[in-house]
Write an enzyme that holds these catalytic residues in place. Structure first.
Site, PDB file in Angstrom:
ATOM      1  N   LYS A  51       0.623  -1.241  -0.104  1.00 42.79           N
ATOM      2  CA  LYS A  51      -0.087   0.021   0.119  1.00 42.79           C
ATOM      3  C   LYS A  51       1.013   1.453   0.031  1.00 42.79           C
ATOM      4  CE  LYS A  51      -3.582  -2.570   2.267  1.00 42.79           C
ATOM      5  NZ  LYS A  51      -4.436  -2.939   3.582  1.00 42.79           N
ATOM      6  N   ASP A  85     -11.287   2.152   4.805  1.00 46.00           N
ATOM      7  CA  ASP A  85     -11.559   0.759   4.607  1.00 46.00           C
ATOM      8  C   ASP A  85     -12.970   0.455   4.601  1.00 46.00           C
ATOM      9  OD1 ASP A  85      -9.653  -1.189   4.081  1.00 46.00           O
ATOM     10  OD2 ASP A  85      -8.691  -1.153   6.193  1.00 46.00           O
ATOM     11  N   GLN A 102      -4.680  -2.104   9.962  1.00 43.64           N
ATOM     12  CA  GLN A 102      -4.354  -3.496   9.280  1.00 43.64           C
ATOM     13  C   GLN A 102      -4.684  -4.703  10.224  1.00 43.64           C
ATOM     14  OE1 GLN A 102      -3.042  -3.947   6.322  1.00 43.64           O
ATOM     15  NE2 GLN A 102      -3.570  -6.076   6.802  1.00 43.64           N
TER      16      GLN A 102
END
Length: 266
Positions: A45, A112, A89
């Site tokens: 990312k 997200d 994460q």
């Protein structure tokens, strides 16, 4: 991967336009512990942001970091005007409550799409942020010109990260939606019976180790797809399975690709 390359090319003029207005998109990624897969995901990312001349900062925390310290960091990032997106994460260490931590991220920076507000907007059909893996699945279907409207899509897996959001997206009257959707999981008695009825199969269990519980390994899904001449999108392919499996030789599997996309949100 042609899909991700196309997406990144499309983002370049948007990022340039923001830069001209003095805005440099910045992602803050929080990773707790040393899970190898998580390290790879976050590194990829960051590289994607660098290639687009955007900013990203990874906050690497020790596995034993207490929950309050994580929440304090998130609160600080929520109020940092130079940070446009916050990513937690997963998975988190066992002593941390993932819901508490994910819900602490501001809905306006929750790239997200895991905050309850954003999940609710998604279900309503008015999404703010779409979880990246489901969004990537839609982009794959779109890129390979796979008809979705009016088709029967079977999703294998009901996670909050993949299965449920894909269900909500494909059932909406969107460009890549308006499908009849079946979602299968560990309680499904006969997975094969459902996948054989599918026009599209989306498998979100391949990399989880759970698939054996629903009694249909990847090879059987491939067989089902070939027999029925339906496309299959496979997420997080297991080791030994290449991303181009069946793509070139057969018309059945039009896109069997590992999905790891990062979107820059304004």
């Amino acid at each position: 991967i042609p899909v991700s390359d196309t997406i990144r090319s499309g983002l370049e003029p948007r990022v340039k336009s923001l830069n001209e207005d003095g805005i440099v998109p910045q992602l803050a990624a929080i990773i707790i512990g040393d899970d190898p897969a998580s390290q790879v995901y976050v590194r990829n990312k960051s590289r994607a942001f660098d290639k687009l001349d955007c900013k990203s900062h990874t906050y690497q925390l020790e596995a034993d970091t207490n929950e309050q310290d994580v929440l304090v960091l998130i609160d600080s990032l929520n109020h940092d005007e130079e940070v446009h997106g916050i990513l937690i994460q997963l998975p988190l260490p066992g002593h941390l409550d993932s819901k508490t931590i994910l819900h602490a991220v501001s809905p306006e920076k929750d790239v997200d799409g895991f905050h309850p507000k954003n999940l609710g907007l998604l279900l309503e059909g008015n999404p703010n942020f779409i979880p990246c893996t489901p969004y990537g699945v839609l982009e794959i279907l779109k890129y390979y010109d796979i008809q979705v409207s009016g088709q029967h899509a079977v999703i294998v897996g009901r996670s909050n990260i993949v299965g449920k959001p894909i269900f909500a997206l494909l059932a909406q009257k969107f460009e890549m939606g308006n499908a009849t959707v079946t979602i299968c999981h560990t309680g499904t008695k006969d997975l094969t019976a459902h996948t054989k009825q599918a026009d599209i199969i989306i498998d979100g269990l391949l990399g989880t180790g759970i698939q054996s519980k629903v009694r249909e390994p990847f090879s059987q899904l491939i067989k089902t797809a070939n027999e029925s001449q339906v496309p299959i999108v496979a997420i997080d392919l297991p080791s030994g399975i290449h991303a181009d499996t069946g793509v070139v030789q057969g018309v059945a599997i039009k896109a069997a690709l590992t999905v790891t996309f990062v979107g820059i949100k304004q």
